[in-house]
Design an enzyme around this catalytic site. Structure first.
Site, short mmCIF file in Angstrom:
data_model
loop_
_atom_site.label_atom_id
_atom_site.label_comp_id
_atom_site.label_asym_id
_atom_site.label_seq_id
_atom_site.Cartn_x
_atom_site.Cartn_y
_atom_site.Cartn_z
N TYR A 1 -13.20 -4.10 -1.87
CA TYR A 1 -14.31 -3.61 -2.69
C TYR A 1 -15.36 -4.70 -2.95
CZ TYR A 1 -17.25 -1.27 -6.04
OH TYR A 1 -18.35 -0.75 -6.66
N THR B 1 0.83 -1.21 0.00
CA THR B 1 0.00 0.00 0.00
C THR B 1 0.86 1.25 0.00
OG1 THR B 1 -1.63 -1.21 1.31
CG2 THR B 1 -1.90 1.17 1.16
N ARG C 1 -9.34 -0.37 5.24
CA ARG C 1 -9.15 -0.13 3.80
C ARG C 1 -9.97 -1.07 2.93
NH1 ARG C 1 -5.04 2.92 1.06
NH2 ARG C 1 -3.60 3.91 2.51
N LYS D 1 0.13 -9.74 8.74
CA LYS D 1 0.26 -8.33 9.11
C LYS D 1 -1.10 -7.91 9.60
CE LYS D 1 1.01 -3.70 7.23
NZ LYS D 1 1.23 -2.87 6.02
N ILE E 1 5.30 -4.38 10.29
CA ILE E 1 5.49 -3.92 8.90
C ILE E 1 5.10 -2.45 8.94
CG2 ILE E 1 4.73 -4.14 6.51
CD1 ILE E 1 4.51 -7.15 6.97
N TYR F 1 -2.54 -10.18 5.01
CA TYR F 1 -2.62 -8.77 5.42
C TYR F 1 -4.07 -8.43 5.71
CZ TYR F 1 -2.02 -3.64 5.06
OH TYR F 1 -2.03 -2.29 5.29
#
Length: 308
Positions: free
Chosen positions: A113, A50, A144, A167, A209, A139
């Site tokens: 999404y 990202t 997000r 993560k 991270i 992740y």
């Protein structure tokens, strides 16, 4: 079941992708940043995540960035390639290409999404894992993606040999504790939030991270190293010492603030690609004030021309 290999312990820097003014990738600056990270004590590098603006890279750029990092790092620390997608077939393609490019491990974000169910997450990540011999870090970043990996799903996924770590950026410590309890040594937990490093280590996490380490790799490494050495008070002290800086790096959408901060520090990282743009003047002034407080700016905050 044989013990899974740990990819890294400490700080994995989610490195920015430097751009020229025409928005092409600035590879010579990228090499300088890689060297700066290694010299500063980073334990791994995450490329095309990202923070590296993976969403606006072409597949060709994405893979070339990994290839370039692998060539330049030359095995000094692990190179972890962002390979996630909300299209399973595309994530499989990126996994294969990043493995060919020489990556040491892959980072796979939850589908965003379109989202999916817990069973969909299990099937998506399992397909990705089957497509590569590389170890995979899952992740989880619900803020997000709009989807969360539940502890029971982590448990199922941890039974896949090359799914080795996560993560965790949910910020939900009850969930992280439950995941650690269920998965034990089969899933290494890395914090995905710079303001929660020490707290995650206290639950058995093995590092972070990090966005913060783009600016101060040595100090971010020290938050982890001091904890691992048994000096928990020092780790907590450093975590709190840099809290205001961490918060400033999230005044706007990542990686907008970290790139503006790095430019203020003298690194030629260039702009973000649209749709991300520079911070407005008010937020930029706040960022520069915090950078000056930590003695990180090379120039006065009033001389920045990129705040608009």
């Amino acid at each position: 079941m044989k013990l899974k290999k740990q990819i890294f312990k400490g700080v994995g820097t989610a490195i920015v992708t430097p751009m020229k003014e025409d928005f092409s990738i600035h590879y010579s600056v990228f090499e300088d940043l890689l060297d700066m990270q290694i010299a500063g004590g980073a334990d791994a590098i995450v490329v095309a995540g990202t923070t590296g603006e993976s969403a606006v890279l072409t597949d060709e750029e994405h893979v070339e960035l990994i290839r370039h990092a692998v060539r330049h790092v030359k095995g000094r620390i692990p190179v972890i390639a962002g390979a996630g997608s909300n299209n399973t077939a595309h994530a499989v393609y990126l996994s294969k290409e990043c493995e060919k490019a020489g990556a040491d491990a892959l980072l796979h974000v939850t589908p965003y999404y379109n989202k999916t169910s817990q069973q969909g997450l299990f099937l998506h990540f399992t397909e990705c894992a089957k497509s590569t011999n590389l170890p995979i870090i899952l992740y989880n970043v619900p803020s997000r993606t709009g989807v969360n990996i539940c502890p029971a799903t982590y448990k199922r996924l941890s039974e896949t040999e090359n799914i080795v770590a996560v993560k965790e950026a949910s910020g939900n410590f009850s969930q992280i504790a439950r995941t650690a309890s269920l998965c034990k040594e089969d899933l290494t937990i890395y914090s995905g939030n710079d303001d929660q490093i020490t707290s995650s280590l206290a639950l058995g996490g093995k590092g972070v991270i990090s966005v913060l380490s783009n600016l101060i790799p040595n100090e971010t490494h020290a938050i982890c190293a001091s904890y691992f050495e048994g000096n928990h008070e020092e780790s907590a002290h450093l975590q709190l010492k840099y809290l205001e800086l961490i918060e400033a790096l999230f005044l706007d959408v990542n990686p907008i603030p970290v790139k503006q901060a790095m430019r203020a520090m003298g690194y030629d990282v260039g702009p973000c690609r649209l749709p991300l743009c520079n911070m407005d003047n008010t937020m930029a002034e706040k960022l520069y004030t915090v950078l000056e407080k930590y003695s990180l700016t090379k120039v006065s905050k009033h001389s920045h021309s990129d705040a608009g």
